[in-house]
Design an enzyme around this catalytic site. Sequence first.
Site, PDB file in Angstrom:
ATOM      1  CG  ASN A  33      -0.390  -0.205   2.530  1.00 40.30           C
ATOM      2  OD1 ASN A  33       0.673  -0.791   2.670  1.00 40.30           O
ATOM      3  ND2 ASN A  33      -1.064   0.274   3.550  1.00 40.30           N
ATOM      4  CD  GLU A  52      -1.577   4.658   4.590  1.00 42.92           C
ATOM      5  OE1 GLU A  52      -1.185   5.548   5.381  1.00 42.92           O
ATOM      6  OE2 GLU A  52      -2.250   3.664   4.941  1.00 42.92           O
ATOM      7  CB  CYS A  68      -5.197  -1.329  -1.822  1.00 45.52           C
ATOM      8  SG  CYS A  68      -6.537  -0.555  -0.921  1.00 45.52           S
ATOM      9  CD  GLU A 121      -5.420  -5.821  -1.532  1.00 45.57           C
ATOM     10  OE1 GLU A 121      -4.730  -4.804  -1.312  1.00 45.57           O
ATOM     11  OE2 GLU A 121      -6.377  -6.152  -0.820  1.00 45.57           O
ATOM     12  CB  CYS A 176     -10.941  -2.438   0.017  1.00 43.79           C
ATOM     13  SG  CYS A 176     -10.239  -1.723  -1.491  1.00 43.79           S
ATOM     14  CB  CYS A 228      -8.608  -4.381  -4.003  1.00 42.95           C
ATOM     15  SG  CYS A 228      -7.448  -3.057  -3.616  1.00 42.95           S
TER      16      CYS A 228
HETATM   17  N1  THU Z   1      -5.285  -1.559   2.383  1.00 46.56           N
HETATM   18  C1  THU Z   1      -4.683  -2.390   1.486  1.00 46.56           C
HETATM   19  O1  THU Z   1      -3.565  -2.138   1.019  1.00 46.56           O
HETATM   20  N2  THU Z   1      -5.351  -3.506   1.110  1.00 46.56           N
HETATM   21  C2  THU Z   1      -6.537  -3.910   1.634  1.00 46.56           C
HETATM   22  O2  THU Z   1      -7.071  -4.926   1.231  1.00 46.56           O
HETATM   23  C3  THU Z   1      -7.185  -3.117   2.692  1.00 46.56           C
HETATM   24  C4  THU Z   1      -6.611  -1.763   2.901  1.00 46.56           C
HETATM   25  C5  THU Z   1      -4.534  -0.386   2.855  1.00 46.56           C
HETATM   26  C6  THU Z   1      -5.057   0.941   2.399  1.00 46.56           C
HETATM   27  C7  THU Z   1      -4.541   1.851   3.484  1.00 46.56           C
HETATM   28  O3  THU Z   1      -3.204   2.212   3.194  1.00 46.56           O
HETATM   29  C8  THU Z   1      -4.521   0.977   4.721  1.00 46.56           C
HETATM   30  O4  THU Z   1      -4.568  -0.351   4.253  1.00 46.56           O
HETATM   31  C9  THU Z   1      -5.674   1.221   5.668  1.00 46.56           C
HETATM   32  O5  THU Z   1      -6.872   1.209   5.002  1.00 46.56           O
END
Ligand code: THU
Length: 147
Positions: free
Chosen positions: A47, A49, A58, A60, A91, A94
């Site tokens: 991920n 941010e 994310c 994925e 999520c 994704c």
């Molecule tokens: N996140 C992912 O990378 N994958 C997921 O399946 C769920 C959420 C990340 C996004 C964000 O950086 C952090 O997790 C919190 O939501």
Amino acid sequence: MWISATEKKRLERAARKAVRQSYFPYSGYPVGAAVLTGRRKIFSGCNVENASYGLTNCAERTAIFKAVSEGQRTVTAVCIYVPAGRPATPCGACRQVIREFGPHAEVVCVSPGHAPIEMTLDELLPRSFGPEALAPRTDAPAGKRKR
Ligand code: THU
């Protein structure tokens, strides 16, 4: 879609390695992911941010976009690794992105000390919308088709 135990191990190892690059200053929630393509290649991601929170990508999607940008358009399996906490399923955004390239992909969600969650994309996103829905229409006269 079927993957061997060896492939699953390789995929999980790649996701575990990828989480080291996670950029998560706002959520404090690192995630690593890896995808196995139809040609049996592995691409990983984390991920990433952003100070403008909504722009966060994310793990994925990072992994899938890497695969597609390297010419791989079939996703056979996805592994999601959350190092601290419980296994996380992808999520909604994704799930839809996995759907585009792996409508029947195997999704394995892993966290240390927990039983993995293993599901198919069909189970995670039933009755999904996909590329076929946008196939050229045959029910409208050619001259009246939208361009
Ligand atoms: N996140 C992912 O990378 N994958 C997921 O399946 C769920 C959420 C990340 C996004 C964000 O950086 C952090 O997790 C919190 O939501």
